[in-house]
Scaffold this active site. Sequence first.
Site: not given
Length: 564
Positions: A68, A145
């Site tokens: 990621k 997030e």
Amino acid sequence: MIVGIDLGTTHSLIGVYAADGPRLIRNALGSLLTPSAVSVDEDDRVIVGLAARERLVSHPRQSVAAFKRWMGSDRVTALGSHRFRPEELSALVLKSLIADAEADLGERVAEAVISVPAYFSDSQRKATRIAGELAGIKVERLINEPTAAALAYGLQQSDDGGRYLIFDLGGGTFDVSILELFDGIMEVHASAGDNFLGGEDFSRALLDGFLREHGLSASALPLGELAVLERRIEAFKKQLASGGEATLELTLSGQARSWRLDEDGFARLCEPLVQRLRAPLERAMRDAKLTPGQLDQIVLVGGASRMPLCAKLVSRMFGRLPLRHLNPDEAIAHGACVAAGMKARNQALEEVVLTDVCPHSLGVSTGQEVDGRYVNGLFSPIIHRNSTVPVSRVERYFPVHDQQRKVELEIYQGESPRVENNVRLGAITIELPAKARQDNPIDVRFTYDINGLLQVEAEAVASGLKREVVLEKNPGVLSPEQIRERLQALAALKVHPREHQENVALVARAERLYEELLWAREQVQLALVRFRNVLDLQDDALIAEHRRDFAHFLDAVEAQANGA
């Protein structure tokens, strides 16, 4: 069907918004957490999840994790005969999650809301959308997030509103967002973070500390032994996070090694990382123009936020204890499910307007005369970081010379005063009439929307001539033609069937234990050969029976290795 996905550095999760609220879906192994790891076996078949993570020890050159962090770059990873970009590795994880969801729901998943770090750049966000496309799903919406964490805590349902700081420390990234809730609006005031700071870095600090203590070098250790040490360090870190002190004992290069550390020793080892946590917290508070006393709550999420040093840092800086009653590994996934429910206009959810900010400053390269000397390559921001989007701003510039007939404006993203340290996004060129420089202004307008598209318009004021460019592509992001090519390549891959994952994971676990434990090799090898023989018979009932026995045997071996 729209699902919510937390595509994490260490683990990924998927779920839906059901009649009784957000519900996370278990994978084929019965776990909510799917390791974000990919491996290729001897038959050139792709393995995703727990089995791939186990193979990081036994087959380190055929396995990869933590990709990621490479999203938005053109980095290529070779696994077996295959070469994968970060988007493709993420797409393989997404495909595995989607297969689990479809098996659970009994219907096709067509769309997903995926969470991303608030501090992800435009190129990283576009790469995440492309990963979804490569996985065969539509990704219209990305949710930051920290915003997902706020939804998971149900902060949007608060009647009184308030200001909240979300501290999100995951496996590979750190995010801070300051949100305000009022009248059905969840507004982000500021975001800051570090895309290369997470639990993996704290593990690395422990690893380096262990190696220094024993006069060892990571480069001098065999790959297999280094992988074993990294795995044991991760377990050691979790033991420290539960409080008290921890002891690590293992054999390296034929010599028994022991290391004991307490919470204070861990904090001293990680002091440089703690200072890196502090900087985004201070920046977010400055950008939001708030004092600690003006915050109503502080929320800790992300698996690495379990470390006591996180709660201590927040308590010292803000003078209060943080909220963390939700499982920090699952909070963001729960919020992504709520966002998926909102997108599907689920009647059980109140309509909430989610605003966002531009995480990085956007501007152009300019020059300036300083002390009689002309200096090029200076960054001139037009849209400053943490501007609420959509946003449109205009600035006026002038050519360098009289009678200059053309100007090329280079467009950058970043926070450095010099463009060489920022990210170049593109350029726009405009023709000018022949005039004195002070009579020949150029108005440059930047417009940035909720989907991360930047429109740049340049106008030669004296002539009225306008030029416009929409920056949908970024350096390192795949073009539509490349996406089509990659889709075909991924479709041709041989992937282990979902129903075989339990067997693949057990075999990978046995191979990892064989690699790690010299004293148990003969027993593990014999048990592994017997299990492989049963797999060859293709008798599902017999395989299930032997799988249980094999798993119990491996549990016992691992418990003995850990001194349990």
